[in-house]
Write an enzyme that holds these catalytic residues in place. Structure first.
Site, PDB file in Angstrom:
ATOM      1  CG  ASP A 127      -1.538   1.300   1.419  1.00 11.70           C
ATOM      2  OD1 ASP A 127      -2.440   1.804   0.589  1.00 11.70           O
ATOM      3  OD2 ASP A 127      -1.316   1.955   2.545  1.00 11.70           O
ATOM      4  CG  LEU A 128       1.806   3.745  -3.076  1.00  7.85           C
ATOM      5  CD1 LEU A 128       1.047   4.617  -4.158  1.00  7.85           C
ATOM      6  CD2 LEU A 128       3.116   3.618  -2.915  1.00  7.85           C
ATOM      7  CG  ASP A 129      -1.688   7.640   0.479  1.00  6.55           C
ATOM      8  OD1 ASP A 129      -1.068   8.724   0.442  1.00  6.55           O
ATOM      9  OD2 ASP A 129      -2.181   7.351  -0.645  1.00  6.55           O
ATOM     10  CB  THR A 143      -2.061   2.615  -4.296  1.00  5.61           C
ATOM     11  OG1 THR A 143      -2.389   3.893  -3.718  1.00  5.61           O
ATOM     12  CG2 THR A 143      -1.776   2.730  -5.710  1.00  5.61           C
ATOM     13  N   GLY A 144      -4.888   2.813  -3.699  1.00  5.63           N
ATOM     14  CA  GLY A 144      -6.244   3.218  -3.876  1.00  5.63           C
ATOM     15  C   GLY A 144      -6.245   4.448  -4.993  1.00  5.63           C
ATOM     16  CE  LYS A 149      -5.178  -0.913  -1.339  1.00  6.38           C
ATOM     17  NZ  LYS A 149      -4.166  -0.301  -0.532  1.00  6.38           N
ATOM     18  CG  ASP A 176      -2.361   2.760   6.355  1.00  7.06           C
ATOM     19  OD1 ASP A 176      -2.673   2.479   4.998  1.00  7.06           O
ATOM     20  OD2 ASP A 176      -2.751   3.968   6.659  1.00  7.06           O
ATOM     21  CG  ASN A 192      -7.863   0.733   1.451  1.00 10.89           C
ATOM     22  OD1 ASN A 192      -7.300   0.920   2.515  1.00 10.89           O
ATOM     23  ND2 ASN A 192      -7.389   1.209   0.236  1.00 10.89           N
TER      24      ASN A 192
END
Length: 268
Positions: free
Chosen positions: A8-10, A42-43, A194, A217, A220
């Site tokens: 995941d990114l954020d 990522t979203g 995801k 985190d 999602n």
């Protein structure tokens, strides 16, 4: 055994300033040099994550829109998949905008975006230098089904808005938080998560489910961590995510927690 590292990114790979630190980049590149594969999940739309893909010098497929777009950036790939949903839902949301206490509604696909109020356009948020009347969300501009719809509300309203959307449209779409500092909800087609995108990736890259090490985190990321052979929640992650994780990082995303855990886990 070589691993597929799903990131995941954020709130996970990115620090609170939405950057990949030099330490994180070096550890990920060391993992790649050792034969492991790194996949971003990522979203974010591609245009808002392309720079991180390039920074890490990745050559693997990428998962955007929480699994609604699985692609090999800038290349033709036989495994590519983009899943959209009925644009009528977008116009239903616009009609309910005031009742839902939304600031703006933005419909997206891989190439572009449409926002219902240009006063909310932010070049950093939308990764574009400008927006014109062509980007204004109307029945005339949104002529195809969207891959994703972003909804912004005030932080205190996000939970109630999410529940209301699930009650009204849950039979057709999934509703997730976007993660990071923005109070954003993302709407994608029903069944898209995801984990859906990750399954597409391993089927084409010849990895097994047990080979996946996934980091996240937010809620999602729940399905992705459950799907992975080893799911790791960030120390700054939600309680919901931590409850399904195999492990939790000792440090937060502000402290390179993902990179620190990965370096120890892979003995880099």
């Amino acid at each position: 055994m070589k691993k597929l590292i799903a990131l995941d990114l954020d709130g996970t790979t990115l620090n609170p300033e939405s950057k990949i630190t030099d330490k994180t980049a070096k550890i990920l590149q060391r993992a790649i040099a050792d034969g492991h594969s790194v996949v971003i999940a990522t979203g974010r739309p591609y245009r808002m994550s392309k720079n991180f893909y390039e920074q890490l010098q990745l050559t693997t497929p990428m998962i955007n829109f929480n699994g609604a777009l699985v692609h090999l950036p800038e290349q033709h790939w036989i495994g590519e998949q983009e899943t959209s949903f009925n644009r009528k839902i977008v116009f239903d949301l616009m009609a309910e905008k005031k009742n839902l206490k939304l600031d703006f509604i933005a419909a997206e696909n891989r190439e572009t975006f449409f926002i219902d109020d240009l006063n909310f356009f932010d070049k950093h948020f939308f990764a574009s230098d400008f927006a014109t009347a062509e980007n204004l969300l109307t029945m005339n501009t949104l002529r195809t089904n969207p891959t994703s719809v972003l909804l912004r509300s005030q932080p205190e309203n996000v939970g109630s808005v999410s529940e209301e959307l699930k009650q009204q449209f849950g039979h057709e779409v999934e509703v997730n938080t976007w993660g990071g500092p923005n109070p954003i909800l993302e709407v994608v087609a029903k069944g898209i998560q995801k984990a859906h995108g990750l399954k597409r990736v391993i089927d084409t890259l010849d990895f097994q489910q047990d080979d996946i090490v996934a980091f996240g985190d937010e809620h999602n990321d729940v399905d992705m961590l459950k799907f992975a052979g080893w799911g790791v929640a960030m120390a700054n992650g939600t309680d919901q995510l931590k409850s399904v994780a195999n492990a939790i990082t000792e440090k937060t995303n502000a402290e390179d927690g993902m990179a620190d855990y990965l370096a120890k886990y892979l003995d880099l």
